[in-house]
Write an enzyme that holds these catalytic residues in place. Sequence first.
Site, PDB file in Angstrom:
ATOM      1  N   THR A  25       0.850  -1.201   0.000  1.00  0.00           N
ATOM      2  CA  THR A  25       0.000   0.000   0.000  1.00  0.00           C
ATOM      3  C   THR A  25       0.882   1.245   0.000  1.00  0.00           C
ATOM      4  O   THR A  25       1.949   1.252   0.620  1.00  0.00           O
ATOM      5  CB  THR A  25      -0.891  -0.007   1.267  1.00  0.00           C
ATOM      6  OG1 THR A  25      -1.783  -1.114   1.172  1.00  0.00           O
ATOM      7  CG2 THR A  25      -1.703   1.270   1.403  1.00  0.00           C
ATOM      8  N   GLY A  26       0.398   2.288  -0.662  1.00  0.00           N
ATOM      9  CA  GLY A  26       1.118   3.566  -0.642  1.00  0.00           C
ATOM     10  C   GLY A  26       1.446   4.051  -2.038  1.00  0.00           C
ATOM     11  O   GLY A  26       1.145   3.378  -3.033  1.00  0.00           O
ATOM     12  N   ALA A  83       7.949   1.452   2.252  1.00  0.00           N
ATOM     13  CA  ALA A  83       8.335   1.618   3.665  1.00  0.00           C
ATOM     14  C   ALA A  83       8.551   3.105   3.907  1.00  0.00           C
ATOM     15  O   ALA A  83       8.786   3.871   2.967  1.00  0.00           O
ATOM     16  CB  ALA A  83       9.601   0.832   3.974  1.00  0.00           C
ATOM     17  N   GLU A 103      -0.684  -4.935   6.349  1.00  0.00           N
ATOM     18  CA  GLU A 103       0.625  -5.141   5.706  1.00  0.00           C
ATOM     19  C   GLU A 103       1.454  -6.145   6.500  1.00  0.00           C
ATOM     20  O   GLU A 103       2.123  -7.010   5.920  1.00  0.00           O
ATOM     21  CB  GLU A 103       1.374  -3.808   5.607  1.00  0.00           C
ATOM     22  CG  GLU A 103       0.769  -2.858   4.595  1.00  0.00           C
ATOM     23  CD  GLU A 103       1.399  -1.472   4.629  1.00  0.00           C
ATOM     24  OE1 GLU A 103       1.344  -0.790   3.605  1.00  0.00           O
ATOM     25  OE2 GLU A 103       1.928  -1.057   5.680  1.00  0.00           O
TER      26      GLU A 103
HETATM   27  C1  5RP Z   1       1.378   2.190   4.344  1.00  0.00           C
HETATM   28  C2  5RP Z   1       2.835   2.020   4.308  1.00  0.00           C
HETATM   29  C3  5RP Z   1       3.550   2.504   3.104  1.00  0.00           C
HETATM   30  O1  5RP Z   1       4.171   1.429   2.494  1.00  0.00           O
HETATM   31  C4  5RP Z   1       4.563   3.514   3.525  1.00  0.00           C
HETATM   32  O2  5RP Z   1       3.873   4.540   4.225  1.00  0.00           O
HETATM   33  C5  5RP Z   1       5.295   4.106   2.327  1.00  0.00           C
HETATM   34  O3  5RP Z   1       4.380   4.825   1.560  1.00  0.00           O
HETATM   35  P1  5RP Z   1       4.825   5.667   0.301  1.00  0.00           P
HETATM   36  O4  5RP Z   1       5.289   4.691  -0.717  1.00  0.00           O
HETATM   37  O5  5RP Z   1       3.567   6.394  -0.096  1.00  0.00           O
HETATM   38  O6  5RP Z   1       5.899   6.626   0.722  1.00  0.00           O
HETATM   39  O7  5RP Z   1       3.454   1.499   5.193  1.00  0.00           O
HETATM   40  O8  5RP Z   1       0.853   1.811   5.570  1.00  0.00           O
END
Ligand code: 5RP
Length: 226
Positions: A25-26, A83, A103
């Site tokens: 996710t993200g 991450a 996750e």
């Molecule tokens: C979501 C997460 C995401 O993987 C993490 O926040 C990184 O997000 P992004 O790729 O948008 O920087 O842990 O719960």
Amino acid sequence: MNLKELVGIEAAKFVKDGMTVGLGTGSTAYYLVKELGRRVNEEGLKITGVVTSSKTEEQAKELGIPLKAIDDVESVDLTIDGADEISDDFQGVKGGGAALLFEKVVATYSKDCIWIVDESKMVNKLGNFPLPVEVVPFGSHNVFRLFESKGYKPTWRMTDSNELLTTDGGHYIIDLHLEVIEDPHALAAELDTCVGVVEHGLFIDMISRVIVGKPDGPQILEVPKK
Ligand code: 5RP
């Protein structure tokens, strides 16, 4: 191409026909899912996705990636996720996108995990990024006060409309502003035993590989086996 897209596309190369794939996710995982959707549609890649959030589920469904729920698979072959911070010794903080619980569940039942990040996420020690802690609403204000008394500088995760954010699991998130986490293992163990805490964003010893986006190309780091 931005660095998140670069690593998303690079990570998709690790996905082979027949795999059950954990979809993170993200904003970085978004590009992984997009590329897997392209391969499914254009190359006939045969995979089953297991999503880590309602947001990713929506995207994967739109792209036509076949999905199964985590409870309908005995294990996941490979999970690829973003991450928020990765330390020198490959421990991580996750949950900036509020999906840490699902996750971590998917990662735990995965045979292999890869994180994809742009180079800004690589740090010496964890802790500059606020550590998310997912808590049951019942009694959560007492958990918040406990964190205050420990000097963890907690804040509630809020929505854009300034309400307490509710996760896909129906919980709240308290972010801990620790600045530096000297001993991630010890803090993880402490949070694991804290009543009312469902999960926390310290992901310890979970990955085999990191793909780091750099302006001159993706860098693949292999995590030494313990
Ligand atoms: C979501 C997460 C995401 O993987 C993490 O926040 C990184 O997000 P992004 O790729 O948008 O920087 O842990 O719960």
